[in-house]
Design a protein around this motif. Structure first.
Motif, PDB file in Angstrom:
ATOM      1  N   PRO A 157      35.190  30.607  57.132  1.00 18.81           N
ATOM      2  CA  PRO A 157      34.285  31.762  57.043  1.00 18.81           C
ATOM      3  C   PRO A 157      34.984  33.123  57.007  1.00 18.81           C
ATOM      4  CG  PRO A 157      33.363  30.131  58.517  1.00 18.81           C
ATOM      5  CD  PRO A 157      34.759  29.664  58.179  1.00 18.81           C
ATOM      6  N   GLY A 158      36.057  33.300  57.767  1.00 13.01           N
ATOM      7  CA  GLY A 158      36.767  34.581  57.736  1.00 13.01           C
ATOM      8  C   GLY A 158      37.384  34.846  56.375  1.00 13.01           C
ATOM      9  N   LEU A 159      37.939  33.830  55.758  1.00 16.80           N
ATOM     10  CA  LEU A 159      38.496  33.962  54.412  1.00 16.80           C
ATOM     11  C   LEU A 159      37.378  34.230  53.406  1.00 16.80           C
ATOM     12  CD1 LEU A 159      40.967  33.882  52.569  1.00 16.80           C
ATOM     13  CD2 LEU A 159      40.691  31.392  52.441  1.00 16.80           C
ATOM     14  N   LEU A 160      36.258  33.561  53.564  1.00 14.45           N
ATOM     15  CA  LEU A 160      35.100  33.802  52.697  1.00 14.45           C
ATOM     16  C   LEU A 160      34.677  35.268  52.770  1.00 14.45           C
ATOM     17  CD1 LEU A 160      32.747  32.903  50.859  1.00 14.45           C
ATOM     18  CD2 LEU A 160      31.506  32.272  52.944  1.00 14.45           C
ATOM     19  N   ARG A 161      34.630  35.831  53.973  1.00 15.53           N
ATOM     20  CA  ARG A 161      34.249  37.244  54.114  1.00 15.53           C
ATOM     21  C   ARG A 161      35.250  38.150  53.392  1.00 15.53           C
ATOM     22  NH1 ARG A 161      32.810  35.401  59.054  1.00 15.53           N
ATOM     23  NH2 ARG A 161      34.760  35.985  60.081  1.00 15.53           N
ATOM     24  N   GLY A 162      36.530  37.882  53.581  1.00 10.21           N
ATOM     25  CA  GLY A 162      37.551  38.693  52.929  1.00 10.21           C
ATOM     26  C   GLY A 162      37.509  38.560  51.422  1.00 10.21           C
ATOM     27  N   TYR A 163      37.362  37.331  50.936  1.00 11.89           N
ATOM     28  CA  TYR A 163      37.286  37.109  49.498  1.00 11.89           C
ATOM     29  C   TYR A 163      36.022  37.767  48.933  1.00 11.89           C
ATOM     30  CZ  TYR A 163      36.953  34.894  44.973  1.00 11.89           C
ATOM     31  OH  TYR A 163      36.841  34.679  43.626  1.00 11.89           O
ATOM     32  N   GLY A 164      34.927  37.654  49.656  1.00  9.74           N
ATOM     33  CA  GLY A 164      33.683  38.292  49.212  1.00  9.74           C
ATOM     34  C   GLY A 164      33.837  39.798  49.105  1.00  9.74           C
ATOM     35  N   ALA A 165      34.522  40.399  50.074  1.00  9.32           N
ATOM     36  CA  ALA A 165      34.756  41.848  50.034  1.00  9.32           C
ATOM     37  C   ALA A 165      35.614  42.217  48.825  1.00  9.32           C
ATOM     38  CB  ALA A 165      35.425  42.313  51.328  1.00  9.32           C
ATOM     39  N   LEU A 166      36.622  41.397  48.523  1.00  9.24           N
ATOM     40  CA  LEU A 166      37.465  41.648  47.351  1.00  9.24           C
ATOM     41  C   LEU A 166      36.633  41.577  46.069  1.00  9.24           C
ATOM     42  CD1 LEU A 166      40.293  42.054  46.076  1.00  9.24           C
ATOM     43  CD2 LEU A 166      40.517  39.551  46.083  1.00  9.24           C
ATOM     44  N   GLU A 167      35.793  40.564  45.944  1.00  8.93           N
ATOM     45  CA  GLU A 167      34.952  40.429  44.749  1.00  8.93           C
ATOM     46  C   GLU A 167      33.956  41.582  44.644  1.00  8.93           C
ATOM     47  OE1 GLU A 167      35.132  38.616  42.139  1.00  8.93           O
ATOM     48  OE2 GLU A 167      36.251  36.817  42.679  1.00  8.93           O
ATOM     49  N   GLN A 168      33.395  41.998  45.770  1.00  9.45           N
ATOM     50  CA  GLN A 168      32.447  43.127  45.743  1.00  9.45           C
ATOM     51  C   GLN A 168      33.149  44.410  45.322  1.00  9.45           C
ATOM     52  OE1 GLN A 168      30.742  42.974  49.684  1.00  9.45           O
ATOM     53  NE2 GLN A 168      28.930  41.897  48.950  1.00  9.45           N
ATOM     54  N   ALA A 169      34.334  44.654  45.847  1.00 11.36           N
ATOM     55  CA  ALA A 169      35.084  45.854  45.466  1.00 11.36           C
ATOM     56  C   ALA A 169      35.439  45.806  43.981  1.00 11.36           C
ATOM     57  CB  ALA A 169      36.345  45.984  46.321  1.00 11.36           C
ATOM     58  N   LEU A 197      43.165  47.287  35.543  1.00 12.80           N
ATOM     59  CA  LEU A 197      43.351  46.215  34.570  1.00 12.80           C
ATOM     60  C   LEU A 197      44.258  45.124  35.143  1.00 12.80           C
ATOM     61  CD1 LEU A 197      42.917  45.137  31.680  1.00 12.80           C
ATOM     62  CD2 LEU A 197      44.935  46.483  31.003  1.00 12.80           C
ATOM     63  N   THR A 198      45.333  45.528  35.797  1.00 11.96           N
ATOM     64  CA  THR A 198      46.263  44.568  36.403  1.00 11.96           C
ATOM     65  C   THR A 198      45.555  43.744  37.474  1.00 11.96           C
ATOM     66  OG1 THR A 198      48.088  46.097  35.973  1.00 11.96           O
ATOM     67  CG2 THR A 198      48.483  44.352  37.594  1.00 11.96           C
ATOM     68  N   HIS A 199      44.777  44.400  38.299  1.00 13.64           N
ATOM     69  CA  HIS A 199      44.026  43.696  39.354  1.00 13.64           C
ATOM     70  C   HIS A 199      43.058  42.678  38.763  1.00 13.64           C
ATOM     71  CE1 HIS A 199      41.583  42.853  42.845  1.00 13.64           C
ATOM     72  NE2 HIS A 199      40.519  43.230  42.142  1.00 13.64           N
ATOM     73  N   ILE A 200      42.331  43.084  37.736  1.00 17.09           N
ATOM     74  CA  ILE A 200      41.342  42.192  37.116  1.00 17.09           C
ATOM     75  C   ILE A 200      42.005  40.920  36.595  1.00 17.09           C
ATOM     76  CG2 ILE A 200      39.857  42.002  35.066  1.00 17.09           C
ATOM     77  CD1 ILE A 200      39.208  45.041  35.573  1.00 17.09           C
ATOM     78  N   ALA A 237      45.009  39.693  37.526  1.00 18.27           N
ATOM     79  CA  ALA A 237      45.580  38.950  38.656  1.00 18.27           C
ATOM     80  C   ALA A 237      44.494  38.178  39.405  1.00 18.27           C
ATOM     81  CB  ALA A 237      46.315  39.894  39.598  1.00 18.27           C
ATOM     82  N   LEU A 238      43.340  38.805  39.611  1.00 21.68           N
ATOM     83  CA  LEU A 238      42.241  38.135  40.301  1.00 21.68           C
ATOM     84  C   LEU A 238      41.744  36.944  39.496  1.00 21.68           C
ATOM     85  CD1 LEU A 238      40.261  37.933  42.652  1.00 21.68           C
ATOM     86  CD2 LEU A 238      38.840  39.656  41.516  1.00 21.68           C
ATOM     87  N   GLU A 239      41.677  37.085  38.189  1.00 23.11           N
ATOM     88  CA  GLU A 239      41.246  35.950  37.359  1.00 23.11           C
ATOM     89  C   GLU A 239      42.232  34.793  37.470  1.00 23.11           C
ATOM     90  OE1 GLU A 239      38.685  33.707  35.481  1.00 23.11           O
ATOM     91  OE2 GLU A 239      38.255  35.784  36.005  1.00 23.11           O
ATOM     92  N   ASN A 240      43.513  35.100  37.580  1.00 25.57           N
ATOM     93  CA  ASN A 240      44.508  34.051  37.786  1.00 25.57           C
ATOM     94  C   ASN A 240      44.311  33.379  39.143  1.00 25.57           C
ATOM     95  OD1 ASN A 240      46.958  33.629  35.758  1.00 25.57           O
ATOM     96  ND2 ASN A 240      46.175  35.709  35.515  1.00 25.57           N
ATOM     97  N   LEU A 241      44.001  34.154  40.178  1.00 26.84           N
ATOM     98  CA  LEU A 241      43.705  33.580  41.493  1.00 26.84           C
ATOM     99  C   LEU A 241      42.516  32.634  41.400  1.00 26.84           C
ATOM    100  CD1 LEU A 241      43.758  33.451  44.683  1.00 26.84           C
ATOM    101  CD2 LEU A 241      42.223  35.413  44.602  1.00 26.84           C
ATOM    102  N   ARG A 242      41.440  33.118  40.793  1.00 24.44           N
ATOM    103  CA  ARG A 242      40.231  32.291  40.674  1.00 24.44           C
ATOM    104  C   ARG A 242      40.534  30.976  39.961  1.00 24.44           C
ATOM    105  NH1 ARG A 242      37.444  37.301  38.021  1.00 24.44           N
ATOM    106  NH2 ARG A 242      36.494  38.401  39.781  1.00 24.44           N
ATOM    107  N   GLY A 243      41.202  31.105  38.812  1.00 22.36           N
ATOM    108  CA  GLY A 243      41.471  29.917  38.009  1.00 22.36           C
ATOM    109  C   GLY A 243      42.346  28.904  38.717  1.00 22.36           C
ATOM    110  N   ARG A 244      43.398  29.367  39.342  1.00 22.10           N
ATOM    111  CA  ARG A 244      44.316  28.450  40.017  1.00 22.10           C
ATOM    112  C   ARG A 244      43.654  27.812  41.245  1.00 22.10           C
ATOM    113  NH1 ARG A 244      49.479  29.223  37.663  1.00 22.10           N
ATOM    114  NH2 ARG A 244      49.394  30.953  36.193  1.00 22.10           N
TER     115      ARG A 244
END
Length: 195
Positions: free
Chosen positions: A49-61, A160-163, A165-172
């Protein structure tokens, strides 16, 4: 089929239940579709759950970012998804890209974008950047960044770099856990994984 079971809303605590409901509603609004497996990656994060909250905050930002044009963002994310070969990301990304202005022909032309007349020079640079960032090891040259800086200020380049990099995180993440397509683009043209 996923390699582990996600946490269902029925089995989750109240905070996780709310996160799952929020994500389901948000994805349905974003894509115009609701599918049974649409929140499978979030159900995996719900094991922590703590990781979910952090990941959710990253996606919201990330969802609030608006310095990079949506079409360029869609191209960057979808190209990264095709390079990691994440079925979930390609499925979702194809649907979002259509809604953000990409045509079916453009989705299908991603593997040959360099020679395609469908993409502008700026779009080709963005696709080059997504390609270089999605390789292992990363292959981004000073020359490519200098060319991008002709179009983007520093904040836009970071976005652009963040977008990408995040897509690579999601995919992997999705690939490692065996998360496949969720049906966002079912019955429609979908980008193809890179060879």
């Amino acid at each position: 089929m996923a390699r582990i079971a996600g946490v269902s809303a029925h089995d989750a605590g109240q905070d996780v239940q709310l996160a799952l409901q929020y994500t389901r509603r948000g994805l349905a609004e974003m894509t115009g579709r609701e599918t049974d497996r649409m929140i499978e990656p979030i159900e995996m994060y719900a094991h922590i759950p703590g990781l979910l909250r952090g990941y959710g905050a990253l996606e919201q930002a990330t969802a609030q970012l608006d310095r990079v044009d949506k079409r360029l963002r869609a191209l960057a994310e979808l190209k990264a998804a095709t390079l990691t070969q994440c079925e979930y990301c390609i499925d979702l990304g194809s649907q979002i890209s259509r809604l953000w202005g990409l045509s079916d022909q453009e989705l299908l032309a991603l593997p040959v974008y360099r020679t395609s007349p469908l993409f502008s020079e700026l779009e080709k640079l963005v696709l080059d950047y997504a390609t270089g960032m999605s390789r292992t090891p990363v292959e981004v040259s000073d020359e490519l960044v200098a060319q991008l800086r002709q179009y983007f200020d520093e904040a836009q380049l970071v976005e652009l770099t963040h977008i990408i990099a995040l897509e690579n995180l999601r995919g992997r993440f999705n690939l490692a856990l065996g998360i496949g397509a969720a049906g966002f683009s079912e019955g429609m043209v979908c980008a193809v994984p890179a060879a």
